[in-house]
Scaffold this active site. Structure first.
Site, mmCIF file in Angstrom:
data_model
loop_
_atom_site.group_PDB
_atom_site.id
_atom_site.type_symbol
_atom_site.label_atom_id
_atom_site.label_comp_id
_atom_site.label_asym_id
_atom_site.label_seq_id
_atom_site.Cartn_x
_atom_site.Cartn_y
_atom_site.Cartn_z
ATOM 1 N N GLU A 35 10.907 -4.768 1.913
ATOM 2 C CA GLU A 35 11.662 -4.808 0.658
ATOM 3 C C GLU A 35 12.758 -5.874 0.704
ATOM 4 O O GLU A 35 13.084 -6.499 -0.301
ATOM 5 C CB GLU A 35 12.307 -3.431 0.390
ATOM 6 C CG GLU A 35 11.307 -2.308 0.167
ATOM 7 C CD GLU A 35 11.912 -0.915 0.328
ATOM 8 O OE1 GLU A 35 11.296 0.039 -0.171
ATOM 9 O OE2 GLU A 35 12.986 -0.764 0.949
ATOM 10 N N ASP A 197 4.592 4.720 -6.299
ATOM 11 C CA ASP A 197 3.572 5.764 -6.342
ATOM 12 C C ASP A 197 3.936 6.822 -7.375
ATOM 13 O O ASP A 197 5.105 7.091 -7.620
ATOM 14 C CB ASP A 197 3.416 6.419 -4.972
ATOM 15 C CG ASP A 197 4.764 6.772 -4.363
ATOM 16 O OD1 ASP A 197 5.326 5.943 -3.636
ATOM 17 O OD2 ASP A 197 5.274 7.868 -4.651
HETATM 18 N N1 SAH Z 1 5.058 4.389 6.172
HETATM 19 C C1 SAH Z 1 5.982 5.479 6.217
HETATM 20 C C2 SAH Z 1 7.257 5.107 5.549
HETATM 21 C C3 SAH Z 1 7.324 5.255 4.081
HETATM 22 S S1 SAH Z 1 8.915 5.659 3.690
HETATM 23 C C4 SAH Z 1 5.314 6.727 5.673
HETATM 24 O O1 SAH Z 1 4.259 6.652 5.086
HETATM 25 O O2 SAH Z 1 5.825 7.851 5.867
HETATM 26 C C5 SAH Z 1 9.028 5.345 2.023
HETATM 27 C C6 SAH Z 1 10.153 4.428 1.648
HETATM 28 O O3 SAH Z 1 9.953 4.117 0.311
HETATM 29 C C7 SAH Z 1 11.523 5.078 1.739
HETATM 30 O O4 SAH Z 1 12.493 4.111 2.052
HETATM 31 C C8 SAH Z 1 11.726 5.666 0.341
HETATM 32 O O5 SAH Z 1 13.049 5.482 -0.143
HETATM 33 C C9 SAH Z 1 10.745 4.910 -0.538
HETATM 34 N N2 SAH Z 1 9.773 5.742 -1.310
HETATM 35 C C10 SAH Z 1 8.752 5.208 -2.006
HETATM 36 N N3 SAH Z 1 8.030 6.181 -2.609
HETATM 37 C C11 SAH Z 1 8.609 7.359 -2.299
HETATM 38 C C12 SAH Z 1 8.302 8.724 -2.628
HETATM 39 N N4 SAH Z 1 7.287 9.074 -3.392
HETATM 40 N N5 SAH Z 1 9.091 9.687 -2.110
HETATM 41 C C13 SAH Z 1 10.127 9.365 -1.313
HETATM 42 N N6 SAH Z 1 10.441 8.106 -0.987
HETATM 43 C C14 SAH Z 1 9.716 7.083 -1.459
#
Ligand code: SAH
Length: 239
Positions: A35, A197
């Protein structure tokens, strides 16, 4: 969840204390390297290799001048053990605290991605204004909504109930932590979130997040640039 938001009280406080001050020092808190990178390039910032942060922490700082603004972008960096971006509230709050102490910003902008809810038709860039920015939101046609923060990408049923009960329209993993520290240290803060998403859509969240990350980061990058251009040369009362 982010703390409840009393717009009237907030406007009053803002008017009394800071409205005529011009904004010259902007601090970005950005959770993921993906980002942050396009913005570092866009503003032609340089990485601070002799970091002001404590030795050994993975936090990364980029800084420089853009137009009349002094800009810092800070990221939590890669987790020392696991090598993944240090997303979530714990690192966001520490990083925000240390960065405010070190750089004394006029304003904090937490920029990043978030999940949106299709029932609210949030598919583009959303913004939660902790600092009241009616002109900025109008001029750039940003959607204004409530941001919910939790330490997981997926949404548990307990989270779901709380999110709906509080009318949140986007969901991230850092915003409330940044809001907490900003309030603690009395620094105005705004949130710029681009939706990766649809939480209540058909696809698994993690899959959809990764699929859209690159394209959405591009949209975020464009909006952040517009916001910085808009803020440049203005006082708080003008944004
Ligand atoms: N690849 C890892 C990290 C993703 S974290 C995993 O899949 O777990 C997601 C990052 O994007 C965070 O910094 C959060 O602030 C943001 N984000 C994007 N979509 C999100 C969602 N649906 N819920 C929470 N955070 C989200």
């Amino acid at each position: 969840m982010a703390p409840p938001h009393d717009e009237k009280a907030e406007i009053q406080v803002n008017e009394d204390s800071i409205s005529q001050r011009s904004i010259s020092n902007v601090l970005f808190i950005i959770a993921m390297q993906t980002e942050a990178s396009p913005l570092v390039n866009k503003f032609q910032l340089t990485e601070d290799l002799d970091s002001v942060f404590p030795k050994g922490v993975p936090w990364v700082r980029y800084h420089g001048k853009y137009k009349d603004l002094s800009i810092n972008i800070v990221c939590p960096g890669k987790d020392n053990t696991l090598g993944v971006d240090g997303v979530g509230t714990v690192s966001a709050s520490l990083l925000t605290y240390a960065s405010v102490q070190a750089f004394q910003p006029d304003i904090i902008i937490n920029a990043g991605t978030a999940g949106g809810f299709k029932v609210f038709d949030l598919y583009g860039v959303g913004s939660r204004q902790a600092f009241y920015t009616p002109n900025l939101a109008k001029e750039l046609s940003l959607k204004v909504g409530k941001l919910s923060t939790g330490d997981s990408l997926d949404m548990s049923t307990v989270d779901e109930t709380a999110i709906h009960a509080n009318d949140a329209t986007v969901k991230d993993m850092e915003g409330a932590a940044v809001a907490y520290v900003a309030d603690l240290l009395k620094v105005p803060v705004i949130f710029l979130k681009a939706v990766t998403d649809i939480i209540d859509g058909d696809k698994p969240t993690a899959e959809e997040f990764l699929q859209n990350l690159a394209a959405v980061t591009l949209a975020l990058d464009q909006t952040v640039t517009q916001v910085v251009d808009f803020i440049n040369g203005k006082s708080f009362s003008e944004i």
